[in-house]
Design a protein around this motif. Structure first.
Motif, PDB file in Angstrom:
ATOM      1  N   THR A 282       0.832  -1.202   0.000  1.00 42.99           N
ATOM      2  CA  THR A 282       0.000   0.000   0.000  1.00 42.99           C
ATOM      3  C   THR A 282       0.869   1.255   0.000  1.00 42.99           C
ATOM      4  O   THR A 282       0.622   2.206  -0.748  1.00 42.99           O
ATOM      5  N   ASP A 283       1.919   1.272   0.816  1.00 42.14           N
ATOM      6  CA  ASP A 283       2.820   2.422   0.869  1.00 42.14           C
ATOM      7  C   ASP A 283       3.529   2.638  -0.471  1.00 42.14           C
ATOM      8  O   ASP A 283       3.841   3.779  -0.834  1.00 42.14           O
ATOM      9  N   LEU A 284       3.780   1.553  -1.197  1.00 40.32           N
ATOM     10  CA  LEU A 284       4.463   1.654  -2.494  1.00 40.32           C
ATOM     11  C   LEU A 284       3.498   1.933  -3.633  1.00 40.32           C
ATOM     12  O   LEU A 284       3.924   2.063  -4.787  1.00 40.32           O
ATOM     13  N   GLY A 285       2.194   2.022  -3.320  1.00 37.76           N
ATOM     14  CA  GLY A 285       1.199   2.303  -4.363  1.00 37.76           C
ATOM     15  C   GLY A 285       0.835   1.094  -5.202  1.00 37.76           C
ATOM     16  O   GLY A 285       0.165   1.233  -6.233  1.00 37.76           O
TER      17      GLY A 285
ATOM     18  N   ALA B 159      -6.461   4.439   1.387  1.00 41.11           N
ATOM     19  CA  ALA B 159      -5.381   4.710   0.438  1.00 41.11           C
ATOM     20  C   ALA B 159      -5.894   4.801  -0.995  1.00 41.11           C
ATOM     21  O   ALA B 159      -5.339   5.543  -1.813  1.00 41.11           O
ATOM     22  N   ASN B 160      -6.969   4.074  -1.294  1.00 37.62           N
ATOM     23  CA  ASN B 160      -7.554   4.097  -2.634  1.00 37.62           C
ATOM     24  C   ASN B 160      -8.623   5.183  -2.791  1.00 37.62           C
ATOM     25  O   ASN B 160      -9.235   5.283  -3.852  1.00 37.62           O
ATOM     26  N   GLY B 161      -8.851   5.970  -1.725  1.00 33.64           N
ATOM     27  CA  GLY B 161      -9.842   7.042  -1.799  1.00 33.64           C
ATOM     28  C   GLY B 161     -11.277   6.551  -1.770  1.00 33.64           C
ATOM     29  O   GLY B 161     -12.194   7.306  -2.093  1.00 33.64           O
ATOM     30  N   ARG B 162     -11.514   5.322  -1.346  1.00 30.82           N
ATOM     31  CA  ARG B 162     -12.868   4.768  -1.299  1.00 30.82           C
ATOM     32  C   ARG B 162     -13.432   4.990   0.109  1.00 30.82           C
ATOM     33  O   ARG B 162     -13.616   4.079   0.900  1.00 30.82           O
TER      34      ARG B 162
ATOM     35  N   ARG C  79       6.073   7.004   4.665  1.00 28.73           N
ATOM     36  CA  ARG C  79       5.760   6.774   3.261  1.00 28.73           C
ATOM     37  C   ARG C  79       4.261   6.857   2.960  1.00 28.73           C
ATOM     38  O   ARG C  79       3.851   6.554   1.843  1.00 28.73           O
ATOM     39  N   GLN C  80       3.426   7.265   3.918  1.00 28.02           N
ATOM     40  CA  GLN C  80       1.971   7.286   3.691  1.00 28.02           C
ATOM     41  C   GLN C  80       1.576   8.531   2.890  1.00 28.02           C
ATOM     42  O   GLN C  80       0.938   9.452   3.388  1.00 28.02           O
ATOM     43  N   THR C  81       1.970   8.539   1.612  1.00 34.00           N
ATOM     44  CA  THR C  81       1.756   9.722   0.767  1.00 34.00           C
ATOM     45  C   THR C  81       0.289  10.007   0.518  1.00 34.00           C
ATOM     46  O   THR C  81      -0.069  11.147   0.220  1.00 34.00           O
ATOM     47  N   TYR C  82      -0.591   8.992   0.613  1.00 36.01           N
ATOM     48  CA  TYR C  82      -2.000   9.201   0.280  1.00 36.01           C
ATOM     49  C   TYR C  82      -2.666  10.200   1.217  1.00 36.01           C
ATOM     50  O   TYR C  82      -3.634  10.868   0.841  1.00 36.01           O
ATOM     51  N   TYR C  83      -2.184  10.335   2.450  1.00 33.08           N
ATOM     52  CA  TYR C  83      -2.765  11.322   3.362  1.00 33.08           C
ATOM     53  C   TYR C  83      -2.505  12.753   2.889  1.00 33.08           C
ATOM     54  O   TYR C  83      -3.261  13.670   3.217  1.00 33.08           O
ATOM     55  N   LEU C  84      -1.435  12.949   2.144  1.00 30.64           N
ATOM     56  CA  LEU C  84      -1.070  14.301   1.727  1.00 30.64           C
ATOM     57  C   LEU C  84      -2.011  14.852   0.662  1.00 30.64           C
ATOM     58  O   LEU C  84      -1.996  16.058   0.388  1.00 30.64           O
ATOM     59  N   ASP C  85      -2.834  13.998   0.064  1.00 32.55           N
ATOM     60  CA  ASP C  85      -3.658  14.427  -1.062  1.00 32.55           C
ATOM     61  C   ASP C  85      -5.051  14.900  -0.656  1.00 32.55           C
ATOM     62  O   ASP C  85      -5.604  15.795  -1.292  1.00 32.55           O
ATOM     63  N   PHE C  86      -5.645  14.270   0.387  1.00 30.32           N
ATOM     64  CA  PHE C  86      -7.049  14.588   0.668  1.00 30.32           C
ATOM     65  C   PHE C  86      -7.253  15.336   1.982  1.00 30.32           C
ATOM     66  O   PHE C  86      -8.378  15.675   2.316  1.00 30.32           O
ATOM     67  N   VAL C  87      -6.200  15.587   2.765  1.00 33.91           N
ATOM     68  CA  VAL C  87      -6.327  16.380   3.990  1.00 33.91           C
ATOM     69  C   VAL C  87      -6.116  17.848   3.623  1.00 33.91           C
ATOM     70  O   VAL C  87      -5.047  18.205   3.101  1.00 33.91           O
ATOM     71  N   PRO C  88      -7.094  18.714   3.858  1.00 34.19           N
ATOM     72  CA  PRO C  88      -7.022  20.100   3.348  1.00 34.19           C
ATOM     73  C   PRO C  88      -5.741  20.845   3.727  1.00 34.19           C
ATOM     74  O   PRO C  88      -5.081  21.432   2.858  1.00 34.19           O
ATOM     75  N   ASP C  89      -5.366  20.856   5.008  1.00 37.86           N
ATOM     76  CA  ASP C  89      -4.197  21.649   5.399  1.00 37.86           C
ATOM     77  C   ASP C  89      -2.913  21.065   4.824  1.00 37.86           C
ATOM     78  O   ASP C  89      -2.007  21.804   4.429  1.00 37.86           O
ATOM     79  N   LEU C  90      -2.812  19.709   4.725  1.00 40.19           N
ATOM     80  CA  LEU C  90      -1.613  19.104   4.149  1.00 40.19           C
ATOM     81  C   LEU C  90      -1.574  19.291   2.637  1.00 40.19           C
ATOM     82  O   LEU C  90      -0.501  19.499   2.051  1.00 40.19           O
ATOM     83  N   ALA C  91      -2.745  19.217   1.993  1.00 38.81           N
ATOM     84  CA  ALA C  91      -2.794  19.429   0.545  1.00 38.81           C
ATOM     85  C   ALA C  91      -2.367  20.852   0.197  1.00 38.81           C
ATOM     86  O   ALA C  91      -1.652  21.074  -0.800  1.00 38.81           O
ATOM     87  N   ALA C  92      -2.790  21.826   1.029  1.00 41.01           N
ATOM     88  CA  ALA C  92      -2.362  23.211   0.803  1.00 41.01           C
ATOM     89  C   ALA C  92      -0.853  23.349   0.991  1.00 41.01           C
ATOM     90  O   ALA C  92      -0.188  24.097   0.261  1.00 41.01           O
ATOM     91  N   LEU C  93      -0.314  22.614   1.933  1.00 44.05           N
ATOM     92  CA  LEU C  93       1.125  22.634   2.173  1.00 44.05           C
ATOM     93  C   LEU C  93       1.868  22.063   0.971  1.00 44.05           C
ATOM     94  O   LEU C  93       2.915  22.577   0.561  1.00 44.05           O
ATOM     95  N   MET C  94       1.344  20.991   0.375  1.00 48.80           N
ATOM     96  CA  MET C  94       1.986  20.357  -0.777  1.00 48.80           C
ATOM     97  C   MET C  94       1.922  21.244  -2.018  1.00 48.80           C
ATOM     98  O   MET C  94       2.723  21.072  -2.942  1.00 48.80           O
ATOM     99  N   ALA C  95       0.979  22.183  -2.041  1.00 50.30           N
ATOM    100  CA  ALA C  95       0.834  23.052  -3.216  1.00 50.30           C
ATOM    101  C   ALA C  95       1.879  24.157  -3.253  1.00 50.30           C
ATOM    102  O   ALA C  95       2.033  24.827  -4.280  1.00 50.30           O
ATOM    103  N   THR C  96       2.616  24.355  -2.172  1.00 48.49           N
ATOM    104  CA  THR C  96       3.665  25.371  -2.149  1.00 48.49           C
ATOM    105  C   THR C  96       4.907  24.854  -2.863  1.00 48.49           C
ATOM    106  O   THR C  96       5.034  23.653  -3.146  1.00 48.49           O
ATOM    107  N   GLY C  97       5.856  25.769  -3.132  1.00 47.83           N
ATOM    108  CA  GLY C  97       7.099  25.363  -3.795  1.00 47.83           C
ATOM    109  C   GLY C  97       7.864  24.340  -2.983  1.00 47.83           C
ATOM    110  O   GLY C  97       8.368  23.348  -3.505  1.00 47.83           O
ATOM    111  N   GLY C  98       7.950  24.588  -1.677  1.00 42.24           N
ATOM    112  CA  GLY C  98       8.643  23.638  -0.810  1.00 42.24           C
ATOM    113  C   GLY C  98       7.920  22.307  -0.754  1.00 42.24           C
ATOM    114  O   GLY C  98       8.555  21.246  -0.665  1.00 42.24           O
ATOM    115  N   GLY C  99       6.599  22.354  -0.809  1.00 44.37           N
ATOM    116  CA  GLY C  99       5.822  21.126  -0.794  1.00 44.37           C
ATOM    117  C   GLY C  99       6.055  20.280  -2.038  1.00 44.37           C
ATOM    118  O   GLY C  99       6.147  19.049  -1.963  1.00 44.37           O
ATOM    119  N   GLU C 100       6.136  20.935  -3.191  1.00 42.56           N
ATOM    120  CA  GLU C 100       6.395  20.197  -4.431  1.00 42.56           C
ATOM    121  C   GLU C 100       7.787  19.549  -4.395  1.00 42.56           C
ATOM    122  O   GLU C 100       7.974  18.422  -4.868  1.00 42.56           O
TER     123      GLU C 100
END
Length: 932
Positions: free
Chosen positions: A497-500, A532-535, A679-700
């Motif tokens: 799951t961690d490896l996708g 992890a699958n967004g279900r 390695r739990q990258t899936y949390y970074l996509d759907f949590v609002p505050d973390l997703a906003a963090l990932m949208a910054t230059g440092g986040g990318e």
């Protein structure tokens, strides 16, 4: 003349050069070959080759010379009238002769240093004392040899500048055929003392031999024999220790104050004490029971022998863990034994250590700390006290101090099983996974019967540090050993799951569900896969179904859903977007830990508190969210400051900083988490505050870093050889006679704290576990049982009389012991007016445990109590202001003031007693203020 001719042909010079060269090669081989794991015979072959080569070199030197034109034939005397142009001049002769002299001097000095009776060079040294071999005709002096070795060991351990390997480690090499050099390397010492003891057939006289060996080269440094009556054992011990210390150019104790060396003049009592110590060191139930008899007899033979009382006290305390003793029944007797030891010898270090062990088991950590500190101040080399002290520090969350104490003990006792286990677990907790794994690997060799436990720890450690290939390798090794290990299978789901690689994760998840659909690891695996699958909707439906199932099972017991299940439901609602339902479930879960008004953050709830805070923020409950956030932040910062350096701790701290609006600080913490294995990258996509963090230059940039880690690990896992998992076959059940079923039917307390019941019914044996539906047991053999749709296996261990000693609870590749629990008499129910129950309701702050409390509530005509972090359980009245729950063996006693108001609660459970002061609505404790 022949000598002139030999000189003219430079034969002597060649011989000198050859001897020096051979000496260099032989010395180099002697040093290097052991590191290449080559046998001693390899060095002998080099020496033989040098000897064989000597005449060949002499012949070649006679016939040939080395010149600028190369190697040429030496001219005859007539041709040598003109000087030959040689490469090697006369000055070379001087150099070679000097080197030859040095070589001879070195070899001679080495041999002289190795002769018996000569002292070693002064300076810090180290020694291991092996158990003395029993050479008595009847073979009945093992305990005596061990006692002599242990006494000499303990005496030497008090010498400044001398490091002594502990008994546990050195005694592992009893009857070992390993080379002394290998033993020295394993124990990290440069000298080893070994010896033997024998008694004459009449048992009146004994002969003790001892020899000190240099562990670096195997040479004997000193040896001596001692003879005398058995009654002279104390003198012989002292003479051996003194002789060794003198031989090593050290002085026993010098001018320092000596620790109390409490002993007895009664040789019979001493022999019984040694037998007790020997049996107790086995750390098995049978060994400890034998030790009890020896120590008790020693106190009868010599009532003034203080050490015998401490040995008896320690044995009783250890039988709580290794046997079937109950803490509440042991405490009074152990305290009386310790008091007697102090009465005989007030400054006895072993008595303080015994008191510290007892207080540790009672959970009275401050008192345990004080007692063990006192013991170690009197005797710094008490290995048991040092290990117990490390456990006390760890129980108080003093991680760095605990680690320093364990390492100090490990320096002396590197082969101790409890110490390696404690060190491995602590290092893993602190995030030092590579160091932890070295101890788990060592435990695989020291205790192979617990292989599954150490495989599990290696799997979890490798996954925690982000090494997915290493985790997969250990998973495969364990599943080949035990194909039913659901914990190992869960981590294989987590790795993929961690490896996708969700399809491969699903394959393993479906295997788990086929084996045990309601196991905790199966539930975690399926929910993790859905998230992890967004279900999220599928996850919520699945969690609701399982939570309702557990609620139905718990209802007949009058037990509420535990906080873990409630938090799981809250998170499922949060992911699905139902913030109000999430908040309600989280509130019920947090009620076990102080509630929103006084939240107590701990190791368990800190995992889901960030999601609870997000649900509060989404509902606009900013004040409550801020209160929770501050409590979480204090806990995480204290954790990091205490030395916890795990991926999980940094990831949680990053969430706290992100929720606090400190995004510029959150990114470095996320990077620190990734470097440590997050390695739990899936949390970074759907949590609002973390997703906003990932949208910054440092986040990318961080995302690219994390993706590179994942891609590398995916390649490493893919490069592993194919692994074929074979589903284990279910054995055909056999029928058991009623007498056999009746033998097993009773209550058992498992080491994890569960109290389970096995009943004999018409259908067979039925296992009842709190919070689960009863399960029918099928016999595979007369002592081993399995269950349908479950990986749980139960094995009964019988004694020589065919009575149950204990059961083994096999699950997750591990095994835990279940001790038979004495069936208590049914208490006569005390008649109590239901309205009186209101007197006891409220919160009681527990003394000595920060943030812990007991909450008393009522449901209909039943009183319920819930300790912080535990579900509420019912209590029946058994007397005036007294209640009990026999299933958990707990009693409550309330105290009133002069006006009849309940102000205090005392909880007793298996020897542990806690006092709770009742809190008013403002949180202040009620007192006897107006009681006069």
């Amino acid at each position: 003349m022949i000598l002139d001719e030999l000189r003219r042909r430079r034969v002597f010079r060649t011989i000198a050069a050859y001897v020096v060269a051979c000496w260099v090669v032989i010395e180099a081989a002697d040093v290097i070959f052991p590191y290449l794991s080559l046998p001693e015979s390899a060095v002998r072959l080099v020496i033989i080759a040098a000897i064989i080569g000597f005449p060949v070199v002499v012949v070649l030197a006679w016939f040939f010379d080395i010149t600028p034109e190369g190697i040429v034939r030496t001219p005859d005397r007539a041709e040598s009238d003109r000087p030959a142009r040689r490469v090697l001049g006369r000055w070379t002769d001087v150099v070679l002769l000097g080197l030859l002299a040095l070589a001879v001097a070195y070899i001679v000095s080495e041999r002289m240093d190795g002769q018996e009776g000569e002292p070693l060079a002064a300076g810090p040294r180290s020694i291991a004392v092996l158990p003395f071999a029993d050479l008595s005709p009847d073979g009945d002096s093992v305990y005596l040899g061990d006692g002599i070795a242990e006494t000499v060991l303990h005496t030497l351990a008090r010498v400044d500048g001398l490091r002594v390997a502990a008994r546990t480690s050195s005694f592992i090499f009893r009857d070992s055929r390993e080379d002394i050099r290998e033993i020295g390397e394993a124990l990290n010492v440069d000298t080893v003392l070994e010896g033997s003891v024998s008694k004459d057939p009449a048992g009146r006289r004994m002969r003790v031999t001892a020899q000190l060996i240099d562990a670096r080269n195997g040479f004997n440094l000193w040896s001596e024999s001692y003879e005398g009556p058995v009654d002279d054992v104390f003198r012989i011990q002292d003479e051996i220790a003194t002789a060794i210390a003198r031989n090593m150019e050290l002085t026993l104790l010098g001018d320092q104050p000596s620790p109390v060396a409490e002993t007895t003049e009664n040789v019979q009592a001493y022999e019984l004490y040694l037998k007790g110590r020997n049996a107790a060191h086995e750390r098995t139930e049978a060994g400890l029971v034998r030790a009890l008899d020896f120590f008790e007899e020693a106190t009868e033979v010599d009532p003034g022998y203080a050490l015998a009382y401490t040995g008896l006290a320690d044995t009783l305390s250890l039988l709580i863990d290794y046997g079937n003793e109950r803490l509440d029944s042991v405490v009074p007797r152990v305290e009386a034994l310790i008091d007697r030891a102090f009465e005989l010898e007030p400054q006895l270090p072993e008595a303080w250590a015994s008191l510290g062990l007892l207080r540790l088991q009672q959970g009275r950590y401050a008192a345990a700390d004080e007692a063990l500190s006192r013991s170690l101040s009197l005797d710094p080399v008490n290995d048991d006290a040092l290990t117990w002290y490390g456990s006390v520090l760890l129980a108080q969350d003093r991680y760095r101090d605990a680690l320093a104490t364990y390492l100090r003990a490990y320096d002396r006792d590197p082969l101790s099983i409890p110490l390696n286990s404690n060190l491995g677990n602590l290092l893993s907790t602190m995030g030092r996974h590579v160091q932890a794994e070295s101890h788990f690997r060592k435990l695989l060799e020291l205790k192979p019967e617990d292989t599954g436990t150490y495989h599990n720890q290696l799997i979890q450690s490798a996954h925690a540090r982000g090494d997915m290939a290493a985790a997969t390798r250990w998973i495969r090794i364990e599943l080949e050993r035990d194909p039913l290990n659901l914990l190992a299978m869960f981590y294989q789901v987590a790795v993929y799951t961690d490896l996708g690689e969700f399809e491969r994760a699903l394959e393993w998840l479906e295997r788990m569900e086929a084996m045990d659909p309601d196991d905790v690891f199966t539930l975690q695996g399926r929910s993790m896969w859905y998230v992890a699958n967004g279900r999220f909707d599928d996850n919520l439906a699945y969690v609701r179904e399982k939570v309702d199932h557990f609620a139905t099972i718990l209802e007949p017991y009058g037990v509420t859903l535990p906080p873990g299940l409630l938090a799981w439901l809250g998170s499922a609602n949060y992911f699905a977007g139902d913030m109000q339902a999430a908040r309600e479930a989280y509130d019920r879960a947090l009620a076990f830990d102080g509630g929103i008004s006084a939240p107590v953050v701990n190791e368990t709830n800190q995992v889901w508190l960030p999601w609870m805070i997000r649900s509060y923020l989404a509902l606009g409950l900013d004040a409550e969210a801020t209160q929770l956030l501050e409590a979480l932040g204090r806990y995480l910062e204290e954790l990091l400051a205490a030395g916890i350096d795990t991926a999980s701790a940094h990831a949680q701290h990053a969430q706290f900083l992100s929720l606090s609006g400190r995004r510029e600080q959150a990114l470095p913490e996320l990077r620190a988490a990734a470097e440590r294995g997050f390695r739990q990258t899936y949390y970074l996509d759907f949590v609002p505050d973390l997703a906003a963090l990932m949208a910054t230059g440092g986040g990318e940039e961080f995302r690219r870093l994390l993706d590179s880690y994942t891609a590398r690990e995916r390649e490493e896992v893919a490069s592993l050889p194919p692994f074929e998992y074979t589903v284990p076959r279910t054995p055909p059940p056999i029928s058991l006679a009623p007498q056999r079923r009746e033998l097993y039917a009773r209550r058992y307390r498992v080491e994890n704290g569960m109290l389970v019941r096995i009943e004999d019914t018409n259908d067979g044996l039925l296992l009842s576990v709190p919070g689960q539906e009863p399960m029918l047991m099928h016999a595979a053999t007369p002592t081993e049982f399995f269950f349908d749709d479950s990986t749980l296996r139960i094995e009964f261990v019988l004694d020589a009389r065919d009575r149950v000693r204990h059961l083994l609870w096999h699950q997750y590749g591990d095994k835990q012991r279940g001790r038979p629990s004495v069936q208590r008499r049914e208490r006569a129910s005390y008649e109590l007016d239901p309205m009186v129950l209101d007197d006891y309701l409220g919160r009681y702050a527990l003394e000595g445990i920060a943030g812990a409390e007991m909450r008393m509530t009522r449901r209909d005509d039943m009183l319920y109590g819930a300790l912080t972090g535990q579900p509420a359980i019912p209590y029946l009245p058994t007397g005036v202001d007294e209640f009990a729950n026999d299933d958990v063996n707990a009693t409550l006693r309330f105290r009133r003031d002069r006006n009849g108001r309940v102000i205090e609660l005392t909880i007793r459970q298996e020897g542990i007693e806690l006092r709770g002061l009742r809190q008013d609505e403002d949180g202040a404790a009620r007192t006897d203020g107006d009681a006069g």
